[in-house]
Motif scaffolding. Structure first.
Motif, PDB file in Angstrom:
ATOM      1  N   SER A 179      41.833  46.826  45.198  1.00  0.00           N
ATOM      2  CA  SER A 179      40.556  47.205  44.579  1.00  0.00           C
ATOM      3  C   SER A 179      40.070  46.016  43.759  1.00  0.00           C
ATOM      4  CB  SER A 179      40.723  48.439  43.692  1.00  0.00           C
ATOM      5  OG  SER A 179      41.185  49.544  44.458  1.00  0.00           O
ATOM      6  N   ILE A 180      38.984  45.408  44.208  1.00  0.00           N
ATOM      7  CA  ILE A 180      38.482  44.186  43.582  1.00  0.00           C
ATOM      8  C   ILE A 180      37.205  44.512  42.817  1.00  0.00           C
ATOM      9  CG2 ILE A 180      37.658  41.845  44.013  1.00  0.00           C
ATOM     10  CD1 ILE A 180      39.308  41.909  46.602  1.00  0.00           C
ATOM     11  N   PRO A 181      37.167  44.266  41.502  1.00  0.00           N
ATOM     12  CA  PRO A 181      35.929  44.529  40.737  1.00  0.00           C
ATOM     13  C   PRO A 181      34.864  43.497  41.087  1.00  0.00           C
ATOM     14  CG  PRO A 181      37.605  43.529  39.338  1.00  0.00           C
ATOM     15  CD  PRO A 181      38.274  43.809  40.647  1.00  0.00           C
ATOM     16  N   PRO A 182      33.616  43.926  41.292  1.00  0.00           N
ATOM     17  CA  PRO A 182      32.549  42.975  41.647  1.00  0.00           C
ATOM     18  C   PRO A 182      32.127  42.122  40.459  1.00  0.00           C
ATOM     19  CG  PRO A 182      31.651  45.172  41.398  1.00  0.00           C
ATOM     20  CD  PRO A 182      33.139  45.318  41.264  1.00  0.00           C
ATOM     21  N   ARG A 183      31.645  40.938  40.744  1.00  0.00           N
ATOM     22  CA  ARG A 183      31.130  40.032  39.719  1.00  0.00           C
ATOM     23  C   ARG A 183      29.636  39.841  39.922  1.00  0.00           C
ATOM     24  NH1 ARG A 183      35.004  34.798  39.394  1.00  0.00           N
ATOM     25  NH2 ARG A 183      32.910  33.934  39.010  1.00  0.00           N
ATOM     26  N   ALA A 184      28.876  39.973  38.824  1.00  0.00           N
ATOM     27  CA  ALA A 184      27.423  39.854  38.917  1.00  0.00           C
ATOM     28  C   ALA A 184      26.994  38.451  39.331  1.00  0.00           C
ATOM     29  CB  ALA A 184      26.784  40.228  37.580  1.00  0.00           C
ATOM     30  N   ASP A 185      27.785  37.423  38.942  1.00  0.00           N
ATOM     31  CA  ASP A 185      27.390  36.062  39.293  1.00  0.00           C
ATOM     32  C   ASP A 185      27.724  35.710  40.738  1.00  0.00           C
ATOM     33  OD1 ASP A 185      30.116  36.089  39.029  1.00  0.00           O
ATOM     34  OD2 ASP A 185      30.254  34.202  37.925  1.00  0.00           O
ATOM     35  N   ALA A 186      28.348  36.643  41.468  1.00  0.00           N
ATOM     36  CA  ALA A 186      28.703  36.390  42.868  1.00  0.00           C
ATOM     37  C   ALA A 186      27.725  37.043  43.836  1.00  0.00           C
ATOM     38  CB  ALA A 186      30.119  36.894  43.150  1.00  0.00           C
ATOM     39  N   VAL A 187      26.607  37.546  43.325  1.00  0.00           N
ATOM     40  CA  VAL A 187      25.622  38.178  44.203  1.00  0.00           C
ATOM     41  C   VAL A 187      25.047  37.139  45.166  1.00  0.00           C
ATOM     42  CG1 VAL A 187      23.373  39.330  44.275  1.00  0.00           C
ATOM     43  CG2 VAL A 187      25.051  39.967  42.534  1.00  0.00           C
ATOM     44  N   GLY A 188      25.071  37.473  46.449  1.00  0.00           N
ATOM     45  CA  GLY A 188      24.558  36.570  47.466  1.00  0.00           C
ATOM     46  C   GLY A 188      25.498  35.454  47.847  1.00  0.00           C
ATOM     47  N   LYS A 189      26.717  35.437  47.313  1.00  0.00           N
ATOM     48  CA  LYS A 189      27.693  34.381  47.601  1.00  0.00           C
ATOM     49  C   LYS A 189      28.845  34.953  48.449  1.00  0.00           C
ATOM     50  CE  LYS A 189      25.653  31.343  44.859  1.00  0.00           C
ATOM     51  NZ  LYS A 189      24.684  32.215  44.175  1.00  0.00           N
ATOM     52  N   LEU A 190      29.343  34.168  49.371  1.00  0.00           N
ATOM     53  CA  LEU A 190      30.464  34.577  50.215  1.00  0.00           C
ATOM     54  C   LEU A 190      31.767  34.497  49.427  1.00  0.00           C
ATOM     55  CD1 LEU A 190      31.512  35.356  53.079  1.00  0.00           C
ATOM     56  CD2 LEU A 190      31.770  32.909  53.516  1.00  0.00           C
ATOM     57  N   THR A 191      32.555  35.568  49.498  1.00  0.00           N
ATOM     58  CA  THR A 191      33.851  35.623  48.812  1.00  0.00           C
ATOM     59  C   THR A 191      34.943  35.853  49.856  1.00  0.00           C
ATOM     60  OG1 THR A 191      32.792  36.582  46.858  1.00  0.00           O
ATOM     61  CG2 THR A 191      35.188  36.763  47.009  1.00  0.00           C
ATOM     62  N   LEU A 192      36.017  35.062  49.789  1.00  0.00           N
ATOM     63  CA  LEU A 192      37.127  35.154  50.736  1.00  0.00           C
ATOM     64  C   LEU A 192      38.346  35.766  50.057  1.00  0.00           C
ATOM     65  CD1 LEU A 192      36.850  31.648  52.467  1.00  0.00           C
ATOM     66  CD2 LEU A 192      35.863  33.828  53.213  1.00  0.00           C
ATOM     67  N   VAL A 193      39.144  36.498  50.844  1.00  0.00           N
ATOM     68  CA  VAL A 193      40.359  37.126  50.336  1.00  0.00           C
ATOM     69  C   VAL A 193      41.499  36.801  51.300  1.00  0.00           C
ATOM     70  CG1 VAL A 193      41.464  39.271  49.623  1.00  0.00           C
ATOM     71  CG2 VAL A 193      38.983  39.009  49.350  1.00  0.00           C
ATOM     72  N   ASN A 194      42.448  36.025  50.832  1.00  0.00           N
ATOM     73  CA  ASN A 194      43.645  35.693  51.627  1.00  0.00           C
ATOM     74  C   ASN A 194      44.782  36.622  51.224  1.00  0.00           C
ATOM     75  OD1 ASN A 194      42.299  32.667  51.061  1.00  0.00           O
ATOM     76  ND2 ASN A 194      42.867  33.084  53.171  1.00  0.00           N
ATOM     77  N   VAL A 195      45.513  37.140  52.220  1.00  0.00           N
ATOM     78  CA  VAL A 195      46.585  38.099  51.970  1.00  0.00           C
ATOM     79  C   VAL A 195      47.880  37.594  52.611  1.00  0.00           C
ATOM     80  CG1 VAL A 195      47.348  40.485  52.243  1.00  0.00           C
ATOM     81  CG2 VAL A 195      44.906  39.993  51.946  1.00  0.00           C
ATOM     82  N   THR A 196      48.979  37.727  51.849  1.00  0.00           N
ATOM     83  CA  THR A 196      50.311  37.388  52.366  1.00  0.00           C
ATOM     84  C   THR A 196      51.254  38.561  52.110  1.00  0.00           C
ATOM     85  OG1 THR A 196      50.934  36.351  50.272  1.00  0.00           O
ATOM     86  CG2 THR A 196      49.983  34.918  51.971  1.00  0.00           C
ATOM     87  N   PHE A 197      52.258  38.699  52.994  1.00  0.00           N
ATOM     88  CA  PHE A 197      53.258  39.757  52.880  1.00  0.00           C
ATOM     89  C   PHE A 197      54.643  39.117  52.798  1.00  0.00           C
ATOM     90  CE2 PHE A 197      49.700  41.719  55.071  1.00  0.00           C
ATOM     91  CZ  PHE A 197      49.602  42.964  54.456  1.00  0.00           C
ATOM     92  N   SER A 198      55.487  39.780  52.017  1.00  0.00           N
ATOM     93  CA  SER A 198      56.875  39.312  51.916  1.00  0.00           C
ATOM     94  C   SER A 198      57.777  40.522  51.726  1.00  0.00           C
ATOM     95  CB  SER A 198      57.042  38.330  50.750  1.00  0.00           C
ATOM     96  OG  SER A 198      56.721  38.949  49.524  1.00  0.00           O
TER      97      SER A 198
END
Length: 227
Positions: free
Chosen positions: A133-152
Protein backbone atom coordinates in the motif's frame (compact mmCIF):
# COMPACT_ATOMS: atom_id res chain seq x y z
CA UNK A 1 39.76 -54.36 -122.04
CA UNK A 2 40.29 -51.69 -119.49
CA UNK A 3 38.09 -48.58 -119.63
CA UNK A 4 39.14 -45.26 -118.29
CA UNK A 5 36.49 -42.76 -116.80
CA UNK A 6 37.22 -39.09 -116.50
CA UNK A 7 37.82 -37.64 -113.00
CA UNK A 8 34.85 -35.29 -113.25
CA UNK A 9 32.45 -38.23 -113.06
CA UNK A 10 34.00 -39.37 -109.76
CA UNK A 11 33.72 -35.88 -108.36
CA UNK A 12 30.05 -35.62 -109.24
CA UNK A 13 29.30 -39.02 -107.75
CA UNK A 14 31.07 -38.07 -104.52
CA UNK A 15 29.15 -34.81 -104.38
CA UNK A 16 25.77 -36.49 -104.72
CA UNK A 17 26.70 -39.10 -102.14
CA UNK A 18 27.62 -36.41 -99.58
CA UNK A 19 24.37 -34.56 -100.21
CA UNK A 20 22.33 -37.72 -99.74
CA UNK A 21 24.14 -38.54 -96.50
CA UNK A 22 23.46 -35.01 -95.17
CA UNK A 23 19.74 -35.28 -95.94
CA UNK A 24 19.54 -38.66 -94.22
CA UNK A 25 21.27 -37.21 -91.14
CA UNK A 26 18.75 -34.30 -90.99
CA UNK A 27 15.85 -36.74 -91.13
CA UNK A 28 17.31 -38.71 -88.22
CA UNK A 29 17.78 -35.54 -86.12
CA UNK A 30 14.18 -34.42 -86.76
CA UNK A 31 12.84 -37.82 -85.78
CA UNK A 32 14.85 -37.80 -82.56
CA UNK A 33 13.64 -34.27 -81.75
CA UNK A 34 9.99 -35.27 -82.10
CA UNK A 35 10.43 -38.29 -79.87
CA UNK A 36 12.18 -36.18 -77.23
CA UNK A 37 9.38 -33.58 -77.07
CA UNK A 38 6.73 -36.25 -76.79
CA UNK A 39 8.65 -37.91 -74.01
CA UNK A 40 8.86 -34.63 -72.07
CA UNK A 41 5.13 -33.96 -72.44
CA UNK A 42 4.21 -37.40 -71.21
CA UNK A 43 6.74 -37.54 -68.35
CA UNK A 44 5.26 -37.81 -64.80
CA UNK A 45 5.21 -34.68 -62.53
CA UNK A 46 7.94 -34.38 -59.91
CA UNK A 47 6.91 -34.96 -56.25
CA UNK A 48 8.74 -33.82 -53.12
CA UNK A 49 8.46 -35.22 -49.60
CA UNK A 50 8.74 -32.75 -46.66
CA UNK A 51 9.75 -34.12 -43.29
CA UNK A 52 9.07 -32.02 -40.17
CA UNK A 53 10.75 -32.17 -36.81
CA UNK A 54 14.22 -33.12 -37.86
CA UNK A 55 15.77 -29.74 -36.88
CA UNK A 56 13.21 -28.51 -34.30
CA UNK A 57 14.51 -27.61 -30.85
CA UNK A 58 12.53 -28.84 -27.82
CA UNK A 59 10.24 -26.42 -25.92
CA UNK A 60 12.27 -24.83 -23.11
CA UNK A 61 11.14 -25.71 -19.61
CA UNK A 62 9.95 -23.09 -17.11
CA UNK A 63 12.45 -21.71 -14.59
CA UNK A 64 12.26 -23.17 -11.08
CA UNK A 65 11.20 -19.82 -9.56
CA UNK A 66 9.20 -17.02 -11.17
CA UNK A 67 7.97 -13.62 -9.92
CA UNK A 68 6.07 -10.62 -11.20
CA UNK A 69 4.54 -7.33 -9.98
CA UNK A 70 1.80 -4.97 -11.15
CA UNK A 71 -0.25 -1.94 -10.00
CA UNK A 72 -3.99 -2.50 -9.74
CA UNK A 73 -4.58 1.06 -11.03
CA UNK A 74 -1.95 2.64 -13.24
CA UNK A 75 -3.72 6.07 -13.19
CA UNK A 76 -4.82 6.65 -9.57
CA UNK A 77 -6.41 9.99 -8.71
CA UNK A 78 -4.83 12.14 -6.02
CA UNK A 79 -8.26 13.57 -5.17
CA UNK A 80 -9.56 10.16 -4.09
CA UNK A 81 -7.13 10.04 -1.16
CA UNK A 82 -6.81 6.24 -1.51
CA UNK A 83 -3.65 4.17 -1.22
CA UNK A 84 -2.01 2.97 -4.43
CA UNK A 85 -2.10 -0.85 -4.42
CA UNK A 86 0.79 -2.83 -5.92
CA UNK A 87 0.61 -6.65 -6.04
CA UNK A 88 3.48 -9.10 -6.49
CA UNK A 89 3.62 -12.89 -6.90
CA UNK A 90 6.34 -15.44 -6.10
CA UNK A 91 5.91 -19.02 -7.41
CA UNK A 92 7.85 -22.27 -7.63
CA UNK A 93 7.50 -24.56 -10.67
CA UNK A 94 6.55 -28.09 -9.58
CA UNK A 95 5.94 -30.73 -12.31
CA UNK A 96 5.37 -27.93 -14.80
CA UNK A 97 2.81 -26.12 -12.62
CA UNK A 98 3.37 -22.84 -10.68
CA UNK A 99 2.97 -23.20 -6.91
CA UNK A 100 2.94 -20.13 -4.65
CA UNK A 101 5.85 -19.63 -2.25
CA UNK A 102 4.41 -18.63 1.12
CA UNK A 103 6.07 -16.83 4.03
CA UNK A 104 8.68 -15.22 1.75
CA UNK A 105 9.98 -11.70 2.35
CA UNK A 106 8.92 -9.28 -0.38
CA UNK A 107 10.54 -5.84 -0.61
CA UNK A 108 9.15 -3.05 -2.81
CA UNK A 109 11.40 -0.13 -3.78
CA UNK A 110 9.36 2.87 -4.95
CA UNK A 111 11.35 5.17 -7.24
CA UNK A 112 9.77 8.63 -7.49
CA UNK A 113 10.28 11.14 -10.28
CA UNK A 114 12.71 13.30 -8.27
CA UNK A 115 15.08 10.41 -7.55
CA UNK A 116 13.90 9.80 -3.99
CA UNK A 117 13.26 6.20 -2.91
CA UNK A 118 10.89 4.63 -0.37
CA UNK A 119 10.73 0.95 0.58
CA UNK A 120 8.14 -1.42 2.03
CA UNK A 121 8.58 -5.00 3.25
CA UNK A 122 5.76 -7.55 3.64
CA UNK A 123 5.41 -11.33 3.90
CA UNK A 124 3.80 -13.37 1.16
CA UNK A 125 0.60 -15.32 1.76
CA UNK A 126 0.36 -19.10 1.36
CA UNK A 127 -0.19 -18.68 -2.39
CA UNK A 128 2.86 -16.43 -2.80
CA UNK A 129 1.02 -13.09 -2.98
CA UNK A 130 2.47 -9.84 -1.61
CA UNK A 131 0.36 -6.67 -1.26
CA UNK A 132 1.92 -3.19 -0.92
CA UNK A 133 0.00 0.00 0.00
CA UNK A 134 1.79 3.10 -1.28
CA UNK A 135 0.58 6.56 -0.14
CA UNK A 136 0.28 9.01 -3.07
CA UNK A 137 2.39 12.15 -3.25
CA UNK A 138 0.90 15.41 -4.50
CA UNK A 139 4.18 16.44 -6.14
CA UNK A 140 4.15 13.24 -8.23
CA UNK A 141 1.01 14.14 -10.18
CA UNK A 142 1.61 13.50 -13.87
CA UNK A 143 4.98 11.82 -13.21
CA UNK A 144 5.84 8.17 -13.87
CA UNK A 145 6.64 6.17 -10.72
CA UNK A 146 8.39 2.76 -10.81
CA UNK A 147 8.20 -0.02 -8.22
CA UNK A 148 10.87 -2.74 -8.14
CA UNK A 149 10.09 -5.88 -6.12
CA UNK A 150 12.41 -8.63 -4.86
CA UNK A 151 11.65 -11.88 -3.00
CA UNK A 152 13.82 -13.82 -0.61
CA UNK A 153 13.32 -16.97 1.47
CA UNK A 154 15.69 -19.38 3.10
CA UNK A 155 16.17 -22.52 1.02
CA UNK A 156 15.26 -20.75 -2.24
CA UNK A 157 17.38 -18.74 -4.68
CA UNK A 158 14.95 -15.83 -4.33
CA UNK A 159 13.64 -13.83 -7.24
CA UNK A 160 13.84 -10.29 -8.63
CA UNK A 161 10.95 -9.06 -10.74
CA UNK A 162 12.45 -8.46 -14.21
CA UNK A 163 10.04 -5.62 -15.12
CA UNK A 164 9.07 -2.96 -12.60
CA UNK A 165 5.47 -2.15 -11.81
CA UNK A 166 4.47 1.44 -12.61
CA UNK A 167 1.76 4.07 -12.13
CA UNK A 168 1.15 7.76 -12.90
CA UNK A 169 -0.89 9.79 -10.41
CA UNK A 170 -3.55 12.01 -11.99
CA UNK A 171 -5.14 15.12 -10.55
CA UNK A 172 -8.65 13.78 -11.11
CA UNK A 173 -11.73 15.85 -11.90
CA UNK A 174 -12.27 19.42 -10.68
CA UNK A 175 -14.80 19.75 -7.90
CA UNK A 176 -17.85 21.73 -8.96
CA UNK A 177 -19.90 23.63 -6.37
CA UNK A 178 -23.56 22.74 -6.41
CA UNK A 179 -25.95 25.61 -5.82
CA UNK A 180 -29.08 24.67 -3.93
CA UNK A 181 -32.08 26.77 -4.89
CA UNK A 182 -34.20 28.09 -2.05
CA UNK A 183 -37.85 27.11 -2.21
CA UNK A 184 -40.06 29.69 -3.84
CA UNK A 185 -43.81 30.04 -3.87
CA UNK A 186 -45.36 29.11 -7.15
CA UNK A 187 -48.38 30.83 -8.67
CA UNK A 188 -49.81 34.27 -8.06
CA UNK A 189 -50.82 35.32 -4.54
CA UNK A 190 -54.44 34.63 -3.62
CA UNK A 191 -56.53 37.79 -3.12
CA UNK A 192 -59.37 37.62 -0.70
CA UNK A 193 -62.64 38.73 -2.19
CA UNK A 194 -64.67 40.78 0.28
CA UNK A 195 -68.06 39.33 1.16
CA UNK A 196 -70.84 41.83 0.61
CA UNK A 197 -72.76 42.73 3.79
CA UNK A 198 -76.53 42.88 3.49
CA UNK A 199 -78.05 46.06 4.96
CA UNK A 200 -81.73 46.11 5.85
CA UNK A 201 -83.64 49.37 6.23
CA UNK A 202 -86.84 49.42 8.23
CA UNK A 203 -89.71 50.70 6.12
CA UNK A 204 -92.56 52.21 8.20
CA UNK A 205 -95.96 50.67 7.65
CA UNK A 206 -98.46 53.03 6.02
CA UNK A 207 -101.32 54.36 8.12
CA UNK A 208 -104.68 53.04 6.95
CA UNK A 209 -107.80 55.12 7.65
CA UNK A 210 -111.12 53.24 7.57
CA UNK A 211 -114.33 55.19 7.24
CA UNK A 212 -117.57 53.39 8.14
CA UNK A 213 -120.85 54.71 6.80
CA UNK A 214 -124.05 53.47 8.36
CA UNK A 215 -127.34 53.36 6.43
CA UNK A 216 -130.20 55.45 7.62
CA UNK A 217 -132.17 53.85 10.35
CA UNK A 218 -132.92 54.18 13.93
CA UNK A 219 -130.62 56.21 15.96
CA UNK A 220 -127.54 54.69 17.30
CA UNK A 221 -127.68 53.07 20.60
CA UNK A 222 -131.26 51.90 20.16
CA UNK A 223 -131.93 48.22 20.00
CA UNK A 224 -134.24 47.11 17.34
CA UNK A 225 -136.10 43.95 18.19
CA UNK A 226 -136.24 41.27 15.59
CA UNK A 227 -139.54 39.77 14.63
Amino acid sequence: MKKTFPSSIYKRALKFSSLGLFLAFCVVIAACGNNSSQANLESPSVTATIVFGTNDSPTPSLPDYLCGAWATDTSPQISSGKMIMVYAKFVHTVDGNPVGVGDATATATVRWWDGSVTTQTVQTTSDGLAVFSIPPRADAVGKLTLVNVTFSKEGTPGCTVPQAAYFTISSGGTATATKTASPQATGSPTQETPTPTATSTAVPFPTVTITVTFPPGPPRGTATPHP
